[in-house]
Scaffold this motif. Structure first.
Motif, PDB file in Angstrom:
ATOM      1  N   ILE A 137       1.110  -1.277   0.123  1.00 55.40           N
ATOM      2  CA  ILE A 137      -0.095  -0.183  -0.044  1.00 55.40           C
ATOM      3  C   ILE A 137       1.050   1.192   0.100  1.00 55.40           C
ATOM      4  N   HIS A 138       1.965   1.382   0.849  1.00 58.32           N
ATOM      5  CA  HIS A 138       2.916   2.403   0.853  1.00 58.32           C
ATOM      6  C   HIS A 138       3.468   2.656  -0.424  1.00 58.32           C
ATOM      7  N   GLU A 139       3.831   1.603  -1.087  1.00 61.77           N
ATOM      8  CA  GLU A 139       4.511   1.993  -2.336  1.00 61.77           C
ATOM      9  C   GLU A 139       3.579   2.133  -3.502  1.00 61.77           C
ATOM     10  N   ALA A 140       2.290   1.626  -3.368  1.00 62.70           N
ATOM     11  CA  ALA A 140       1.523   1.882  -4.362  1.00 62.70           C
ATOM     12  C   ALA A 140       1.011   3.580  -4.364  1.00 62.70           C
ATOM     13  N   VAL A 141       0.932   4.387  -2.868  1.00 60.66           N
ATOM     14  CA  VAL A 141       0.720   5.565  -2.866  1.00 60.66           C
ATOM     15  C   VAL A 141       1.807   6.402  -2.923  1.00 60.66           C
ATOM     16  N   ALA A 142       3.087   5.845  -3.112  1.00 62.32           N
ATOM     17  CA  ALA A 142       4.206   6.658  -3.143  1.00 62.32           C
ATOM     18  C   ALA A 142       4.518   6.909  -4.894  1.00 62.32           C
ATOM     19  N   GLU A 143       4.112   5.537  -5.353  1.00 59.25           N
ATOM     20  CA  GLU A 143       4.393   5.411  -6.966  1.00 59.25           C
ATOM     21  C   GLU A 143       3.330   6.435  -7.450  1.00 59.25           C
ATOM     22  N   ARG A 144       2.061   6.487  -7.150  1.00 62.06           N
ATOM     23  CA  ARG A 144       0.963   7.147  -7.348  1.00 62.06           C
ATOM     24  C   ARG A 144       1.441   8.674  -7.337  1.00 62.06           C
ATOM     25  N   MET A 183       5.558  13.823 -11.833  1.00 66.71           N
ATOM     26  CA  MET A 183       6.247  13.996 -13.013  1.00 66.71           C
ATOM     27  C   MET A 183       5.212  14.051 -14.121  1.00 66.71           C
ATOM     28  N   MET A 184       4.194  14.019 -14.327  1.00 63.39           N
ATOM     29  CA  MET A 184       3.160  14.206 -15.331  1.00 63.39           C
ATOM     30  C   MET A 184       3.100  15.971 -15.607  1.00 63.39           C
ATOM     31  N   PRO A 185       3.020  16.883 -14.697  1.00 63.15           N
ATOM     32  CA  PRO A 185       3.000  18.196 -15.036  1.00 63.15           C
ATOM     33  C   PRO A 185       4.472  18.686 -15.555  1.00 63.15           C
ATOM     34  N   VAL A 186       5.422  18.008 -14.926  1.00 66.44           N
ATOM     35  CA  VAL A 186       6.737  18.296 -15.587  1.00 66.44           C
ATOM     36  C   VAL A 186       6.964  18.003 -16.974  1.00 66.44           C
ATOM     37  N   LEU A 187       6.585  16.702 -17.273  1.00 70.02           N
ATOM     38  CA  LEU A 187       6.804  16.362 -18.656  1.00 70.02           C
ATOM     39  C   LEU A 187       5.965  17.256 -19.612  1.00 70.02           C
ATOM     40  N   VAL A 188       4.592  17.436 -19.155  1.00 70.65           N
ATOM     41  CA  VAL A 188       3.634  18.203 -20.094  1.00 70.65           C
ATOM     42  C   VAL A 188       4.236  19.647 -20.191  1.00 70.65           C
ATOM     43  N   LEU A 189       4.731  20.387 -19.127  1.00 67.51           N
ATOM     44  CA  LEU A 189       5.078  21.500 -19.404  1.00 67.51           C
ATOM     45  C   LEU A 189       6.504  21.679 -20.073  1.00 67.51           C
ATOM     46  N   GLY A 190       7.273  20.654 -19.950  1.00 65.92           N
ATOM     47  CA  GLY A 190       8.469  20.906 -20.671  1.00 65.92           C
ATOM     48  C   GLY A 190       8.204  20.347 -22.238  1.00 65.92           C
ATOM     49  N   ILE A 191       7.313  19.632 -22.470  1.00 68.78           N
ATOM     50  CA  ILE A 191       6.688  19.561 -24.000  1.00 68.78           C
ATOM     51  C   ILE A 191       6.033  20.781 -24.554  1.00 68.78           C
ATOM     52  N   PHE A 192       5.380  21.469 -23.727  1.00 70.25           N
ATOM     53  CA  PHE A 192       4.880  22.874 -24.220  1.00 70.25           C
ATOM     54  C   PHE A 192       5.858  23.937 -24.410  1.00 70.25           C
ATOM     55  N   ILE A 193       6.899  23.885 -23.311  1.00 76.10           N
ATOM     56  CA  ILE A 193       7.933  24.737 -23.490  1.00 76.10           C
ATOM     57  C   ILE A 193       8.688  24.728 -24.671  1.00 76.10           C
ATOM     58  N   GLY A 214       2.267   5.918 -20.068  1.00 76.08           N
ATOM     59  CA  GLY A 214       1.539   5.980 -18.878  1.00 76.08           C
ATOM     60  C   GLY A 214       0.191   5.983 -18.818  1.00 76.08           C
ATOM     61  N   VAL A 215      -0.541   6.682 -19.885  1.00 76.64           N
ATOM     62  CA  VAL A 215      -1.911   6.529 -20.287  1.00 76.64           C
ATOM     63  C   VAL A 215      -2.225   5.010 -20.653  1.00 76.64           C
ATOM     64  N   ILE A 216      -1.371   4.241 -21.256  1.00 77.55           N
ATOM     65  CA  ILE A 216      -1.690   2.970 -21.688  1.00 77.55           C
ATOM     66  C   ILE A 216      -1.885   2.029 -20.499  1.00 77.55           C
ATOM     67  N   ALA A 234       4.544  10.113  -7.175  1.00 75.83           N
ATOM     68  CA  ALA A 234       5.464  10.032  -8.062  1.00 75.83           C
ATOM     69  C   ALA A 234       5.199  10.445  -9.447  1.00 75.83           C
ATOM     70  N   ALA A 235       4.236   9.796  -9.989  1.00 78.12           N
ATOM     71  CA  ALA A 235       3.512   9.952 -11.321  1.00 78.12           C
ATOM     72  C   ALA A 235       3.038  11.058 -11.269  1.00 78.12           C
ATOM     73  N   TRP A 236       2.262  11.647 -10.415  1.00 77.40           N
ATOM     74  CA  TRP A 236       1.450  12.829 -10.242  1.00 77.40           C
ATOM     75  C   TRP A 236       2.611  14.069 -10.375  1.00 77.40           C
TER      76      TRP A 236
END
Length: 142
Positions: free
Chosen positions: A80-87, A93-103, A127-129, A89-91
């Motif tokens: 459970i701890h690992e699942a919450v930590a992974e979630r 990383m996602m805005p950083v990747l999206v922002l980087g793509i837009f920049i 990630g979406v898949i 981490a994903a949250w």
């Protein structure tokens, strides 16, 4: 099981993904892996031979460590701890990747040559898949 044993390692909780050394055998395994990698670099080989030998060694190491990570024992609380930590981490990383793509897209468009590095785009699509397949599978199991 290839060479490394799961009992030599524990789940890495802080500072990234993978495993951390838990016993002296794990430390000896890690030291020997690094020594072999250094030794290969010191061998009188051509550049291409060195690249092939190093790549083969790294593939072996990846497979061995993947086997260990898959088999490291965890209790229900750790899952459970690992699942919450992974979630989380994903949250993060996602805005950083999206922002980087837009920049990158805006910057290259202003120069008259729109370009986006495909790697972050592929990471987001993967990630979406992964999320879609996981949700589908979990809904089917319940």
């Amino acid at each position: 099981m290839i060479i490394a044993r799961p009992e030599w390692f524990g789940r890495r909780k802080y500072g990234g993904w993978g495993v951390s050394v838990k016993t002296w055998q794990g430390a000896a395994y890690l030291a020997s892996v690094l020594l072999i990698l250094v030794a290969v670099q010191l061998l009188p080989l051509s550049t291409m031979a060195r690249i092939y030998v190093t790549a083969a060694w790294l593939v072996f190491l990846f497979l061995d460590m993947f086997d260990v990570m898959w088999k490291v024992r965890r209790d229900e609380r750790e899952y459970i701890h690992e699942a919450v930590a992974e979630r989380n981490a994903a949250w993060a990383m996602m805005p950083v990747l999206v922002l980087g793509i837009f920049i990158q897209l805006i910057s290259s468009s202003l120069k008259g040559d729109p370009y986006v590095d495909p790697v972050p785009v592929i990471a987001l699509v993967a990630g979406v898949i992964a999320k879609s397949v996981t949700n589908y599978r979990l809904e089917r199991e319940n």
